[in-house]
Every structure is written in C-alpha cells, then in structure tokens.
Design an enzyme around this catalytic site. Structure first.
Site, PDB file in Angstrom:
ATOM      1  CE  LYS A 106      -7.203   1.173   4.195  1.00 18.54           C
ATOM      2  NZ  LYS A 106      -5.941   1.823   4.619  1.00 18.54           N
ATOM      3  CD  GLU A 165      -2.604   1.154   2.675  1.00 22.74           C
ATOM      4  OE1 GLU A 165      -3.668   1.779   2.732  1.00 22.74           O
ATOM      5  OE2 GLU A 165      -2.127   0.519   3.643  1.00 22.74           O
ATOM      6  CB  CYS A 202      -3.880  -1.455   5.352  1.00 24.02           C
ATOM      7  SG  CYS A 202      -2.638  -1.089   6.638  1.00 24.02           S
TER       8      CYS A 202
END
Length: 511
Positions: A179, A80, A212
């Site tokens: 995300k 990321e 994440c």
C-alpha cells in the site's frame, strides 16, 4: 506435406487453445468480513498466539472461499486487515507479519511452504486457492529487514508493509502489492519509496490492485487504468463511511463508472465504526452491493462481469460550459461538507434550475421533485479547493444533498435517511479535470442501479423517477496535479490542524 503447412497448423492450434482458454465473462465474488481482532491490539503477543487469531479469521474466510467456488466464482476478494484486525502499534503488529517474496520467484506455498521461511498464512491461502480452483485475494502484513545506516530504514531495522496478495487457481503467488497511500493512524506500516504498479493477466482479463485510501490519489490507482489498461481493479479496504459523498458503496461504484473498469471492493464489517459497504461494480452499473449497519454478520456477494468492459469517453465540461446561468433568486450560503466549505443555495421550489459557482467551478442543476415537503430541506452546492483534513487532495464537487434538518447550517452534515423522491434531475459542472466520479445515493444508503446515466457531454441525469428518496446526487472531481498546491493561507492551515485534532478519533479508521 511442407514444413510451412505444419507450422500453419501448429499456429492455428495454438490460437484455438488460447481462444478457448479466454473467457468473455467471469463470476466475481467479494466477502465483507466481520474480523476477529485481538482484545487489545496495543498489547504484545507471541507468534503462536498471533497465528491462532489469524487462523480464526482464516477459518471464516475459508467458508466464504469454498462457498464462492461452489457457486462458480473465478476470483474472490477479501478485506484489508481481514486476517488480524486493526488498531495495532508497530511492535504489536510484528508477530502477525510474514516475509512475502516477489511473485517472480514462481512459488506455490501450498506445495513448498518452507521455501521462504515460516509462511503459514501464505501456505493456507495458497491451498485454499488451489484446492478450490479459484483466485484468492487477501490482505496481510509483509516484513523486510533493512540496514539502519540507510536513511529510509526505520530504527528497528525492518520495513513493515500493508500488503495485498493474489494466489491463482493453482495456488501460485501471482501478485504482491504494498500500500502506497497510508491513512492517518497507520504508523505500524511503511510506504514504499515509489508507488508499485501491480498487474496480472488471467483468462478473464487483466487485473490491477490497490488498497483503500489509494483510491483518492493518482498513483497507483489512475495509472493502472490509463497506462496499464487493466480491465478490473481489486480493492481490499477497511473503509468507514463519510456521508454525504464518501460512503463506501457510493464512491466505489462511482469510481468504477468514472474510470470505466470493473471494481471489486471487499470491506471490513464493523457497524459500530460505520465500517460496511462492499460491492461488485461494472462501468455502467453496480452488479451487486451490500450495506448493513444493523447486524454483525459477514456477507458474500457474487455477480457476473464482462472480462473486457467497454467505456465511452466523457467531456466533463462540454455541456456545463454551454449553459447560460439563470438569474440568482436564492441567497447563497456557506456550509461544510466533511470540513470543506461549500457554496450552497437552497432548493426552494418543487422544480427549478440553479447555478452555483466557487473559484473555477460552476455547477448547474435542473430538477423536479415528486413533492416539496416542509419537513425536509435540500441544497445545491459547489466546492473547488484543496481538502486538508486526513490528507491533501484537490477536489471539484457539484452536489445536491438533503440537509440534516430544516436549518441551513446542517447542510452537508452526515444524514442517511430521507423522504423526498425526485421525478428528474440533471447535474453538470465546468470541471477542470477528466477524472470525475458520478454518485447517486438513496435513503438508507442504497444505490440506484439503472436509474441514471452520464452523457458524453458531461451530464449526470435521471432516466426515470427515483425508486427511493434521495440523499445525494453529486459529481466528484479530482484535480491530481493540484494536490501539492501550497495556496492555503496560514489561518486556514491552523484551522485545519485544530479540526484534525478534533476529528482524529472519528476518522481514524476510515482506511
């Protein structure tokens, strides 16, 4: 010859081709990248300067991709923020963004780079995949214009997404994921209105992808496994260690084991911010992992995985519910672990059996140390409640940990070295969830592959004496359905807000 005979032959030939094109195993690669960031990401730059910086990072990523392909890797995951870095504002990030189309458009940017406007980053990633015959997974920024009359549209008339892209071995864009669970400090990005559930099929299994902070929430992470039944998760991340139970290699390997999938985690490498920890994890054991806070170098990992890993179901409360709690010999005390108040007891002897309860969770521990050192204190604790610091998520955790000093008030503080080895341990708890992630972490933040296992009745136990001193043994449970609970008192919320203001500089870059 009859028409049916020809049809049978054709069907058999097709079956043979499909069988030959499917693989029982594959070679996975992840690259931990020391990203080159702008000298000051809060200052605006021109699109040409933004592209120049991204190409510097892509030059490094190209070396990792080429090396992985030469070593037989079928797929590589990069981190990321690995193409441009961190700490941007919404406006200063904009020159780094490209319009990333839906993969249904059937597009190979390497062959047709201008089909969707200026897309030099997507073109380069596509060519790296095509020219090296490898799936390439990268994280970049996506931009979409919107109508400001729409309440969901920002005032600047654009949506900016933290985005994962996947290019197959022909260079085709096969996956795009925005995300969902943005971490605090990601004001430069927008979250999609609904969690995207992105999967794609390969000759070596079915893949899902998320980013994440997503790992701590039900959607899309859990849904990809339970409903879409993916074999492997791809996980670009910019993860800062939070010991004792959220070190990158510790938690990511535990998630693979708890969910029963392969997990490919590629982290940024920035030791000054405690950003390190990448790995290739199978459900039964880590296959390769990297943790390095001493150098500033990137690291390429490769390992072979089963394309369709098998996983046995675990009843996480079965054993613990049958345990008769021993009489309390030690006085309980309270101490914070990442700002959550645990109930602890100190491990007084070289061996023992303990039970600690908090709310609906009772945790049981049996252990034997190889020696009881006077200069180290270990504690055993339980937490059952709503975590409210950098996000709101309900946890049930049973944990054995080394305290930072011989003072009990340091139990739960971050510590990464220890001297005490354990001959055996067995840990269990009366969890109210099937989503429990088993963690074992040794001194100097090392994993212990092959040294422990989880039984079908919910025990995390050692198979042999630990190869190194123990930092943490824990069962990390998530009660997703309680994440929106509003049972925190106003006093606790006020204290949490104060903590949040204090720790924001510390945890700003966790994810």
């Amino acid at each position: 010859m009859s028409r049916s005979w020809w049809l049978a032959c054709a069907a058999f030939s097709l079956f043979s081709v499909l069988k030959a094109s499917s693989l029982d195993t594959f070679v996975a690669a992840v690259y931990e990248h020391a990203v080159i960031s702008p000298s000051d990401a809060a200052l605006p730059v021109s699109p040409s300067k933004a592209l120049a910086l991204m190409n510097q990072n892509l030059d490094i990523l190209e070396g990792a991709i080429v090396s992985a392909a030469k070593q037989g890797a079928h797929i590589i995951v990069t981190p990321e923020d690995g193409i441009y870095g961190i700490r941007f504002t919404r406006d200063t990030l904009y020159p780094y963004l490209e319009d990333i189309p839906d993969p249904q458009v059937n597009w190979i940017p390497c062959d047709n780079p201008n089909r969707f406007g200026s897309t030099p980053v997507q073109q380069r990633l596509s060519c790296l995949a095509k020219n090296n015959s490898i799936y390439v997974v990268a994280n970049m920024g996506d931009k979409k214009t919107c109508n400001t009359s729409d309440l969901r549209c920002p005032a600047d008339g654009r949506l900016q997404y933290n985005t994962d892209v996947v290019f197959d071995s022909q260079g085709k864009l096969v996956a795009r994921y925005h995300k969902q669970n943005l971490f605090m400090g990601e004001e430069q990005f927008n979250a999609p209105t609904e969690a995207e559930l992105v999967t794609f099929d390969t000759p070596f299994g079915k893949f899902g992808i998320f980013t994440c902070f997503d790992i701590l929430f039900h959607d899309p992470a859990v849904t990809l496994v339970t409903q879409f039944q993916v074999d492997t998760i791809l996980f670009p991340t910019a993860w800062m260690d939070v010991l004792p139970h959220l070190a990158a290699i510790e938690f990511h390997s535990a998630w693979a084991m708890g969910m029963g999938v392969n997990f490919l985690a590629a982290n940024l490498h920035n030791p000054s911010r405690r950003m390190t920890g990448s790995g290739i994890y199978a459900p039964d054991s880590p296959r390769a992992f990297h943790y390095d806070r001493k150098t500033n170098e990137g690291k390429l990992l490769l390992a072979q995985l089963e394309s369709h890993p098998r996983h046995s179901a675990v009843n996480w409360t079965s054993y613990a519910s049958s345990v008769e709690a021993p009489p309390k010999e030690n006085q309980e005390f309270r101490s914070a672990v990442f700002f959550d108040e645990f109930t602890f007891v100190e491990l007084k002897g070289i061996a023992g059996n303990y039970t600690v309860c908090q709310n609906a969770l009772c945790c049981h521990l049996s252990y034997r140390m190889l020696e009881k050192r006077e200069d180290e204190v270990y504690a055993f604790g339980a937490f059952d409640g709503l975590h409210t610091v950098e996000g709101r998520y309900h946890l049930q955790i049973c944990i054995l940990l080394k305290c930072k000093s011989t003072s009990l008030h340091t139990c739960g503080s971050s510590v990464d070295t220890a001297s005490t080895r354990f001959e055996m341990f067995s840990l269990s708890g009366t969890f109210g969830t099937q989503y429990v992630f088993p963690e074992v972490l040794l001194s100097e933040v090392k994993l212990a592959p092959g040294e422990f296992q989880v039984s079908s009745d919910g025990r995390l136990f050692s198979l042999k004496p630990t190869s190194g001193p123990v930092l943490t043994v824990s069962l990390f449970g998530r009660l997703y359905e309680k994440d929106c609970a509003s049972n925190a008192s106003s006093d606790f919320i006020a204290r949490s807000l104060i903590i949040l203001l204090i720790v924001t500089p510390i945890i700003h870059y966790l994810c």
